[in-house]
Write a protein that holds these residues in place. Structure first.
Motif, PDB file in Angstrom:
ATOM      1  N   PRO A  10       0.806  -1.226   0.000  1.00 49.51           N
ATOM      2  CA  PRO A  10       0.000   0.000   0.000  1.00 49.51           C
ATOM      3  C   PRO A  10       0.840   1.279   0.000  1.00 49.51           C
ATOM      4  O   PRO A  10       0.406   2.303  -0.540  1.00 49.51           O
ATOM      5  CB  PRO A  10      -0.844  -0.105   1.284  1.00 49.51           C
ATOM      6  CG  PRO A  10      -0.246  -1.196   2.095  1.00 49.51           C
ATOM      7  CD  PRO A  10       0.499  -2.091   1.155  1.00 49.51           C
ATOM      8  N   GLU A  11       2.063   1.206   0.540  1.00 47.40           N
ATOM      9  CA  GLU A  11       2.919   2.409   0.560  1.00 47.40           C
ATOM     10  C   GLU A  11       3.275   2.819  -0.868  1.00 47.40           C
ATOM     11  O   GLU A  11       3.401   4.004  -1.177  1.00 47.40           O
ATOM     12  CB  GLU A  11       4.231   2.178   1.338  1.00 47.40           C
ATOM     13  CG  GLU A  11       4.051   1.767   2.779  1.00 47.40           C
ATOM     14  CD  GLU A  11       3.811   0.258   2.945  1.00 47.40           C
ATOM     15  OE1 GLU A  11       3.899  -0.486   1.931  1.00 47.40           O
ATOM     16  OE2 GLU A  11       3.510  -0.172   4.075  1.00 47.40           O
ATOM     17  N   GLN A  12       3.464   1.815  -1.732  1.00 52.14           N
ATOM     18  CA  GLN A  12       3.799   2.123  -3.129  1.00 52.14           C
ATOM     19  C   GLN A  12       2.624   2.844  -3.809  1.00 52.14           C
ATOM     20  O   GLN A  12       2.820   3.782  -4.579  1.00 52.14           O
ATOM     21  CB  GLN A  12       4.142   0.826  -3.887  1.00 52.14           C
ATOM     22  CG  GLN A  12       4.707   1.089  -5.270  1.00 52.14           C
ATOM     23  CD  GLN A  12       5.024  -0.183  -6.048  1.00 52.14           C
ATOM     24  OE1 GLN A  12       4.935  -1.302  -5.519  1.00 52.14           O
ATOM     25  NE2 GLN A  12       5.391  -0.022  -7.300  1.00 52.14           N
ATOM     26  N   ILE A  13       1.422   2.420  -3.494  1.00 48.84           N
ATOM     27  CA  ILE A  13       0.232   3.059  -4.079  1.00 48.84           C
ATOM     28  C   ILE A  13       0.100   4.488  -3.531  1.00 48.84           C
ATOM     29  O   ILE A  13      -0.131   5.435  -4.297  1.00 48.84           O
ATOM     30  CB  ILE A  13      -1.044   2.246  -3.754  1.00 48.84           C
ATOM     31  CG1 ILE A  13      -0.947   0.830  -4.339  1.00 48.84           C
ATOM     32  CG2 ILE A  13      -2.296   2.970  -4.241  1.00 48.84           C
ATOM     33  CD1 ILE A  13      -0.885   0.750  -5.844  1.00 48.84           C
ATOM     34  N   ALA A  14       0.276   4.632  -2.214  1.00 53.59           N
ATOM     35  CA  ALA A  14       0.140   5.967  -1.608  1.00 53.59           C
ATOM     36  C   ALA A  14       1.169   6.913  -2.202  1.00 53.59           C
ATOM     37  O   ALA A  14       0.865   8.071  -2.529  1.00 53.59           O
ATOM     38  CB  ALA A  14       0.310   5.868  -0.093  1.00 53.59           C
ATOM     39  N   GLN A  15       2.373   6.400  -2.378  1.00 56.54           N
ATOM     40  CA  GLN A  15       3.451   7.217  -2.962  1.00 56.54           C
ATOM     41  C   GLN A  15       3.110   7.608  -4.399  1.00 56.54           C
ATOM     42  O   GLN A  15       3.225   8.757  -4.801  1.00 56.54           O
ATOM     43  CB  GLN A  15       4.756   6.412  -2.887  1.00 56.54           C
ATOM     44  CG  GLN A  15       5.923   6.983  -3.655  1.00 56.54           C
ATOM     45  CD  GLN A  15       6.455   8.262  -3.044  1.00 56.54           C
ATOM     46  OE1 GLN A  15       6.045   8.655  -1.962  1.00 56.54           O
ATOM     47  NE2 GLN A  15       7.341   8.919  -3.751  1.00 56.54           N
ATOM     48  N   GLY A  16       2.632   6.631  -5.171  1.00 52.87           N
ATOM     49  CA  GLY A  16       2.317   6.876  -6.584  1.00 52.87           C
ATOM     50  C   GLY A  16       1.169   7.854  -6.773  1.00 52.87           C
ATOM     51  O   GLY A  16       1.096   8.546  -7.786  1.00 52.87           O
ATOM     52  N   ALA A  17       0.264   7.901  -5.804  1.00 51.54           N
ATOM     53  CA  ALA A  17      -0.918   8.764  -5.948  1.00 51.54           C
ATOM     54  C   ALA A  17      -0.764  10.076  -5.186  1.00 51.54           C
ATOM     55  O   ALA A  17      -1.692  10.878  -5.153  1.00 51.54           O
ATOM     56  CB  ALA A  17      -2.157   8.018  -5.456  1.00 51.54           C
ATOM     57  N   GLY A  18       0.416  10.280  -4.591  1.00 47.81           N
ATOM     58  CA  GLY A  18       0.568  11.392  -3.657  1.00 47.81           C
ATOM     59  C   GLY A  18       1.149  12.663  -4.235  1.00 47.81           C
ATOM     60  O   GLY A  18       1.694  13.484  -3.494  1.00 47.81           O
ATOM     61  N   SER A  20       1.072  15.914  -7.453  1.00 46.45           N
ATOM     62  CA  SER A  20       0.580  16.604  -8.647  1.00 46.45           C
ATOM     63  C   SER A  20      -0.932  16.488  -8.844  1.00 46.45           C
ATOM     64  O   SER A  20      -1.701  16.628  -7.897  1.00 46.45           O
ATOM     65  CB  SER A  20       1.374  16.074  -9.847  1.00 46.45           C
ATOM     66  OG  SER A  20       1.046  16.713 -11.021  1.00 46.45           O
ATOM     67  N   ILE A  21      -1.340  16.237 -10.074  1.00 46.37           N
ATOM     68  CA  ILE A  21      -2.757  16.339 -10.450  1.00 46.37           C
ATOM     69  C   ILE A  21      -3.613  15.314  -9.702  1.00 46.37           C
ATOM     70  O   ILE A  21      -4.715  15.626  -9.243  1.00 46.37           O
ATOM     71  CB  ILE A  21      -2.887  16.161 -11.980  1.00 46.37           C
ATOM     72  CG1 ILE A  21      -2.240  17.369 -12.679  1.00 46.37           C
ATOM     73  CG2 ILE A  21      -4.340  15.991 -12.401  1.00 46.37           C
ATOM     74  CD1 ILE A  21      -2.151  17.244 -14.179  1.00 46.37           C
ATOM     75  N   LYS A  23      -3.009  13.904  -6.781  1.00 46.27           N
ATOM     76  CA  LYS A  23      -3.120  14.312  -5.364  1.00 46.27           C
ATOM     77  C   LYS A  23      -4.174  15.412  -5.227  1.00 46.27           C
ATOM     78  O   LYS A  23      -5.027  15.366  -4.334  1.00 46.27           O
ATOM     79  CB  LYS A  23      -1.772  14.800  -4.840  1.00 46.27           C
ATOM     80  CG  LYS A  23      -1.855  15.269  -3.396  1.00 46.27           C
ATOM     81  CD  LYS A  23      -0.515  15.721  -2.863  1.00 46.27           C
ATOM     82  CE  LYS A  23      -0.521  15.985  -1.366  1.00 46.27           C
ATOM     83  NZ  LYS A  23      -1.614  16.779  -0.872  1.00 46.27           N
ATOM     84  N   ARG A  24      -4.104  16.388  -6.121  1.00 45.83           N
ATOM     85  CA  ARG A  24      -5.068  17.498  -6.062  1.00 45.83           C
ATOM     86  C   ARG A  24      -6.502  16.987  -6.237  1.00 45.83           C
ATOM     87  O   ARG A  24      -7.415  17.412  -5.532  1.00 45.83           O
ATOM     88  CB  ARG A  24      -4.746  18.522  -7.155  1.00 45.83           C
ATOM     89  CG  ARG A  24      -4.493  19.906  -6.579  1.00 45.83           C
ATOM     90  CD  ARG A  24      -4.154  20.916  -7.665  1.00 45.83           C
ATOM     91  NE  ARG A  24      -2.879  20.613  -8.299  1.00 45.83           N
ATOM     92  CZ  ARG A  24      -2.628  20.717  -9.607  1.00 45.83           C
ATOM     93  NH1 ARG A  24      -3.568  21.098 -10.446  1.00 45.83           N
ATOM     94  NH2 ARG A  24      -1.437  20.436 -10.080  1.00 45.83           N
ATOM     95  N   ALA A  25      -6.680  16.055  -7.160  1.00 47.73           N
ATOM     96  CA  ALA A  25      -8.026  15.514  -7.414  1.00 47.73           C
ATOM     97  C   ALA A  25      -8.529  14.742  -6.190  1.00 47.73           C
ATOM     98  O   ALA A  25      -9.705  14.821  -5.834  1.00 47.73           O
ATOM     99  CB  ALA A  25      -7.998  14.606  -8.641  1.00 47.73           C
ATOM    100  N   LEU A  26      -7.630  14.020  -5.540  1.00 46.95           N
ATOM    101  CA  LEU A  26      -8.019  13.276  -4.323  1.00 46.95           C
ATOM    102  C   LEU A  26      -8.375  14.261  -3.212  1.00 46.95           C
ATOM    103  O   LEU A  26      -9.406  14.111  -2.546  1.00 46.95           O
ATOM    104  CB  LEU A  26      -6.872  12.359  -3.876  1.00 46.95           C
ATOM    105  CG  LEU A  26      -6.622  11.114  -4.751  1.00 46.95           C
ATOM    106  CD1 LEU A  26      -5.242  10.517  -4.469  1.00 46.95           C
ATOM    107  CD2 LEU A  26      -7.711  10.063  -4.538  1.00 46.95           C
ATOM    108  N   ASP A  27      -7.531  15.280  -3.044  1.00 49.46           N
ATOM    109  CA  ASP A  27      -7.785  16.290  -1.998  1.00 49.46           C
ATOM    110  C   ASP A  27      -9.114  17.004  -2.242  1.00 49.46           C
ATOM    111  O   ASP A  27      -9.816  17.366  -1.298  1.00 49.46           O
ATOM    112  CB  ASP A  27      -6.642  17.322  -1.946  1.00 49.46           C
ATOM    113  CG  ASP A  27      -5.350  16.714  -1.409  1.00 49.46           C
ATOM    114  OD1 ASP A  27      -5.422  15.598  -0.844  1.00 49.46           O
ATOM    115  OD2 ASP A  27      -4.283  17.342  -1.559  1.00 49.46           O
ATOM    116  N   ALA A  28      -9.443  17.209  -3.524  1.00 44.24           N
ATOM    117  CA  ALA A  28     -10.683  17.926  -3.867  1.00 44.24           C
ATOM    118  C   ALA A  28     -11.904  17.006  -3.823  1.00 44.24           C
ATOM    119  O   ALA A  28     -13.021  17.457  -4.044  1.00 44.24           O
ATOM    120  CB  ALA A  28     -10.551  18.545  -5.251  1.00 44.24           C
ATOM    121  N   GLY A  29     -11.677  15.713  -3.593  1.00 42.56           N
ATOM    122  CA  GLY A  29     -12.799  14.772  -3.526  1.00 42.56           C
ATOM    123  C   GLY A  29     -13.374  14.407  -4.890  1.00 42.56           C
ATOM    124  O   GLY A  29     -14.468  13.847  -4.980  1.00 42.56           O
TER     125      GLY A  29
END
Ligand code: ADE
Length: 251
Positions: A10-18, A20-21, A23-29
């Motif tokens: 899971p750390e690899q996934i969190a790192q890969g998604a953490g 730029s764009i 990350k911003r999309a996740l933060d914005a929901g």
């Protein structure tokens, strides 16, 4: 749209998604993601997720029980999700499939393998196997991240206000035309004059011609049936290339 990654890393996934764009999309929901680790569903002291293959051979195979328990857990959270397993033997991922996933709007459970692969019985709990290309990686985490990234670009609001994945390479059916920014001249290389003169009809014509040229040179199988206008532009490209090839070599 929601994504659940079934992963031992899971750390690899969190790192890969953490970044730029995404990350911003996740933060914005605009999208959401979480991980479920099959190791959490093991029952032995060593939390074993793999075993040697029946019939012999190199490498280890992911045991069915922890993988299926993880998929079931994910299905409890996202009952309508499509379960997609990462596998070099799956359907080849493409811009079209990314758009289909996004437009279809179903949540995705992305199942990542490791070692030599999955026990084949796992596929009874999987809707679709997807490969990101004809090469073998050490695990499914990078392919799963590739899929989320490509799908996310089609979700409204993920790209900037004026950008659209629908205008990208492959979505238009052609490779991209070259882009330039300042300075006008870099190390003796000038930006094509047409892009600097502000005539948008000419700029669009030049861009279309360059896209046709790149596609003809690098991915001719994408060209298919051309419109009359495109056929004329491509004929121009080809005539220019032939003239270039006929030029005597510069000494
Ligand atoms: N797992 C290992 N290699 C892969 C690939 N090319 N695509 C999807 N999953 C994989």
């Amino acid at each position: 749209m929601k994504f659940i990654f079934i992963t031992l890393f899971p750390e690899q996934i969190a790192q890969g998604a953490g970044h730029s764009i995404i990350k911003r999309a996740l933060d914005a929901g605009l999208l959401s993601m979480s991980c479920i680790n099959p190791r959490d569903f093991t029952t032995d002291k060593h939390r074993t997720v793999d075993d040697t293959p029946f019939g012999g051979g190199a490498g280890m195979v992911l045991k069915p029980a922890p993988m299926v328990a993880a998929i079931r857990k994910a299905k409890e959270q996202l009952p309508d999700a499509l379960v997609v397993a990462m596998s070099p033997g799956g359907k080849t991922f493409s811009q079209q499939l990314a758009e289909d996933f996004a437009v279809g709007g179903r949540d995705l459970i992305l199942v990542c393998g490791h070692y030599e692969g999955f026990d084949a019985r796992i596929f009874h709990w999987v809707d679709l196997k997807v490969s990101i290309g004809d090469y073998v990686l050490t695990g499914g985490e990078l392919p799963a991240l590739v899929i989320m990234d490509a799908v996310a670009r089609f979700i409204p609001g993920v790209l900037g206000k004026f950008a659209s994945a629908v205008e990208d390479s492959f979505s238009t059916g052609l490779l991209e035309y070259p882009q330039y920014t300042r300075p006008d001249v870099f190390e003796g290389l000038a930006v094509p004059e047409v892009l600097r003169n502000g005539n948008h009809a000419l700029i669009n014509r030049w861009r279309r011609k360059e896209a046709l040229k790149a596609t003809w040179l690098h991915r001719p199988e994408l060209l298919g049936q051309l419109t009359k206008t495109d056929a004329k532009l491509l004929a121009e490209v080809q005539a220019e290339a032939a003239a270039e090839a006929d030029k005597p070599e510069e000494k």
